[in-house]
Design a protein around this motif. Structure first.
Motif, short mmCIF file in Angstrom:
data_model
loop_
_atom_site.label_atom_id
_atom_site.label_comp_id
_atom_site.label_asym_id
_atom_site.label_seq_id
_atom_site.Cartn_x
_atom_site.Cartn_y
_atom_site.Cartn_z
N CYS A 185 0.80 -1.23 0.00
CA CYS A 185 0.00 0.00 0.00
C CYS A 185 0.83 1.28 0.00
N CYS A 211 -1.48 6.58 0.24
CA CYS A 211 -1.30 7.95 0.76
C CYS A 211 0.19 8.19 0.95
N ARG A 270 2.13 8.20 3.25
CA ARG A 270 2.85 7.42 4.26
C ARG A 270 3.55 6.21 3.65
N LYS A 271 3.03 5.73 2.51
CA LYS A 271 3.63 4.61 1.78
C LYS A 271 4.05 3.47 2.73
N CYS A 272 3.11 2.93 3.47
CA CYS A 272 3.41 1.90 4.48
C CYS A 272 3.95 0.62 3.85
N ARG A 290 -2.46 -5.15 2.51
CA ARG A 290 -3.73 -5.03 3.24
C ARG A 290 -4.70 -6.14 2.87
N GLY A 333 -1.23 -0.86 8.12
CA GLY A 333 -0.34 0.29 8.09
C GLY A 333 -0.83 1.33 9.08
N PHE A 334 -0.41 2.55 8.88
CA PHE A 334 -0.75 3.64 9.81
C PHE A 334 -2.27 3.78 9.99
N CYS A 335 -3.02 3.68 8.88
CA CYS A 335 -4.48 3.91 8.97
C CYS A 335 -5.22 2.76 9.66
N HIS A 357 -7.94 5.85 1.85
CA HIS A 357 -7.41 4.51 2.07
C HIS A 357 -8.25 3.43 1.40
#
Ligand code: SF4
Length: 286
Positions: A12, A15, A17-19, A23, A29-31, A114
């Motif tokens: 992913c 956004c 942050r490019k985690c 998913r 990730g962050f979200c 997301h």
């Protein structure tokens, strides 16, 4: 299912942050959202800006989870975690068609970043089923340029926040990294795709970019910086909604600024700066 679009969940980078997490395998990730879409609520909503709500209301779909962690978030419950109902892609289409049938002027996707792959698939099906009303992308403005490219041709009205010019403040209050750089780049792409707000003869928005800025108590310099950036990097012809409805929540009761409401004097200063920069299009609140 459009597998190449859906693959965007696998490593992913939807956004900034490019985690890089998969998913589809439940990795977070962050979200904290997997590829399973959760809708917190949906309704015909009458309290958006006049060209969005119009006389019938806006068909608002609130998604759970968020790419930000704003300490003052008004939707704390569903921005931080699983809330509401899991929906399939066809289920998301059905919600859109139901809102259109109820007379909504548009479909208003709130905090959608997301879930872009699922939203694109749902919109493909909605088009096949004849949806006619404009699609609104209502976001915190922390977007990757690639994500906005993916949305080209799917979104009629972009309604992003421009929250911060002060990146340290953005990091402290919402956990954003390099917010202003990503925000301005995304706003430029959005404006290139859809232009400025165009309305029909009844004043209902059909297409365009509407930038929102919530003035925070105690941070008028941040507001001035945001308006300066928009004037410089986009144009003072851009449509701005300058909002004064900040409302403190329990989680910020120890913050000397955020624990209170905006004063009339602070909002007056923000409006004066908007005028000074020559912005003529948009909405202020009185
Ligand atoms: S959408 Fe979520 S998982 Fe993907 S990059 Fe952003 S925060 Fe990370």
């Amino acid at each position: 299912m459009n597998s190449s679009i859906y693959d965007r969940y696998r490593k992913c980078s939807l956004c900034p942050r490019k985690c890089g997490v998969d998913r589809t395998q439940g990795k977070l990730g962050f979200c904290k959202a997997t590829s399973e879409v959760f809708v917190a609520s949906y309704m015909v909503h009458r309290f958006e800006e006049p060209p969005i709500s119009g006389h019938n209301g806006s068909g608002t779909i609130f998604f759970s989870y968020c790419t930000a962690r704003c300490c003052y978030c008004q939707n704390y419950n569903y921005s931080r975690g699983r809330y509401g109902k899991s929906v399939t892609t066809p289920g998301l289409t059905e919600i859109m068609l139901e809102l259109e049938k109820k007379g909504a002027h548009n479909i208003n996707l709130v905090t959608p970043s997301h879930y872009i792959p699922s939203i694109i698939e749902a919109l493909d099906i909605a088009r096949l089923k004849g949806i006619k009303i404009p699609i609104v992308y209502n976001t915190n403005g922390y977007e990757s340029e690639e994500a906005i490219d993916m949305l080209n041709g799917y979104i009629d009205i972009y309604m992003p926040d421009a929250k911060y010019s002060d990146d340290k403040l953005a990091n402290k209050q919402c956990g954003f990294i390099n917010y202003s750089k990503h925000n301005i780049a995304a706003l430029k792409k959005m404006r290139k795709q859809v232009g400025d707000i165009k309305t029909d003869i009844n004043g209902i928005a059909e297409r365009g970019l509407l930038i929102r800025h919530l003035v925070l108590p105690g941070y008028i310099e941040n507001t001035r910086g945001v308006l300066r950036q928009i004037a410089k990097e986009l144009s003072n012809k851009a449509y701005i909604s300058l909002m004064n409805q900040y409302s403190p929540i329990a989680q910020v009761k120890k913050d000397p600024n955020l624990k209170r409401r905006l004063t009339a004097e602070e909002y007056k200063k923000a409006k004066a700066y908007l005028e000074r920069l020559g912005f003529l299009n948009g909405w202020v609140q009185d």
